[in-house]
Design a protein around this motif. Structure first.
Motif, mmCIF file in Angstrom:
data_model
loop_
_atom_site.group_PDB
_atom_site.id
_atom_site.type_symbol
_atom_site.label_atom_id
_atom_site.label_comp_id
_atom_site.label_asym_id
_atom_site.label_seq_id
_atom_site.Cartn_x
_atom_site.Cartn_y
_atom_site.Cartn_z
ATOM 1 N N LEU A 80 12.194 -29.338 -34.313
ATOM 2 C CA LEU A 80 11.934 -30.752 -34.504
ATOM 3 C C LEU A 80 12.488 -31.141 -35.870
ATOM 4 N N GLN A 81 13.513 -31.963 -35.862
ATOM 5 C CA GLN A 81 14.084 -32.480 -37.097
ATOM 6 C C GLN A 81 13.469 -33.844 -37.353
ATOM 7 N N MET A 82 12.844 -33.994 -38.506
ATOM 8 C CA MET A 82 12.134 -35.225 -38.838
ATOM 9 C C MET A 82 12.831 -35.886 -40.019
ATOM 10 N N ASN A 83 13.344 -37.075 -39.812
ATOM 11 C CA ASN A 83 14.062 -37.818 -40.844
ATOM 12 C C ASN A 83 13.361 -39.142 -41.126
ATOM 13 N N ALA A 84 13.698 -39.728 -42.236
ATOM 14 C CA ALA A 84 13.146 -41.027 -42.622
ATOM 15 C C ALA A 84 11.628 -41.039 -42.465
ATOM 16 N N MET A 85 11.013 -40.031 -42.993
ATOM 17 C CA MET A 85 9.577 -39.864 -42.782
ATOM 18 C C MET A 85 8.769 -40.857 -43.604
ATOM 19 N N ASN A 86 7.576 -41.165 -43.093
ATOM 20 C CA ASN A 86 6.669 -42.067 -43.799
ATOM 21 C C ASN A 86 5.261 -41.473 -43.769
ATOM 22 N N PRO A 87 4.359 -41.999 -44.571
ATOM 23 C CA PRO A 87 3.011 -41.404 -44.653
ATOM 24 C C PRO A 87 2.278 -41.324 -43.311
ATOM 25 N N GLU A 88 2.626 -42.190 -42.374
ATOM 26 C CA GLU A 88 1.981 -42.144 -41.054
ATOM 27 C C GLU A 88 2.394 -40.904 -40.255
ATOM 28 N N ASP A 89 3.401 -40.209 -40.717
ATOM 29 C CA ASP A 89 3.814 -38.962 -40.053
ATOM 30 C C ASP A 89 2.968 -37.774 -40.512
#
Length: 118
Positions: A80-89
């Motif tokens: 799982l590549q996670m980009n442009a992450m935000n605190p809700e992640d």
């Protein structure tokens, strides 16, 4: 039986990227789906993304366009590549192996913490 070993995760600043890996062993050759769910305290575990052994993917609306799930051809590893992450992640991310057959069986990893700070 299926065993799952997760790796990756950690902490990242808003807008950053992280990746997760899950390796399955055991009876992994039946039709199946692998994927990731996440959970925060006080809430139910929710879908992040899944991919079937036929490479059909499903994403939560909140991660579409930012996260990408993939698996290798021997069907034992999912990324799982996670980009442009935000605190809700932020949450504990769990790997899932769902085996289809006469009855569906689910196997879960131990979970790995992902924290996104602003």
């Amino acid at each position: 039986q299926v065993q799952l070993v997760e790796s990756g995760g950690g902490s990242v600043q808003t807008g950053g990227s992280l990746s997760l890996t899950c390796i399955a062993s055991g009876d992994v050759f039946s039709p199946n789906a692998m994927g990731w769910y996440r959970q925060v305290p006080g809430k139910e575990r929710e879908l992040v993304a899944t991919i079937t052994s036929g490479y059909i993917t499903e994403y939560a609306e909140s991660v579409k366009g930012r996260f990408r799930i993939d698996r290798d051809s021997n069907r034992k590893t999912v990324w799982l590549q996670m980009n442009a992450m935000n605190p809700e992640d932020t949450g504990v991310y769990y790997c899932l192996f769902k085996k289809y057959g006469l009855r569906t069986q689910e196997y879960w990893g131990q979970g790995t913490q992902v924290t996104v700070f602003s």
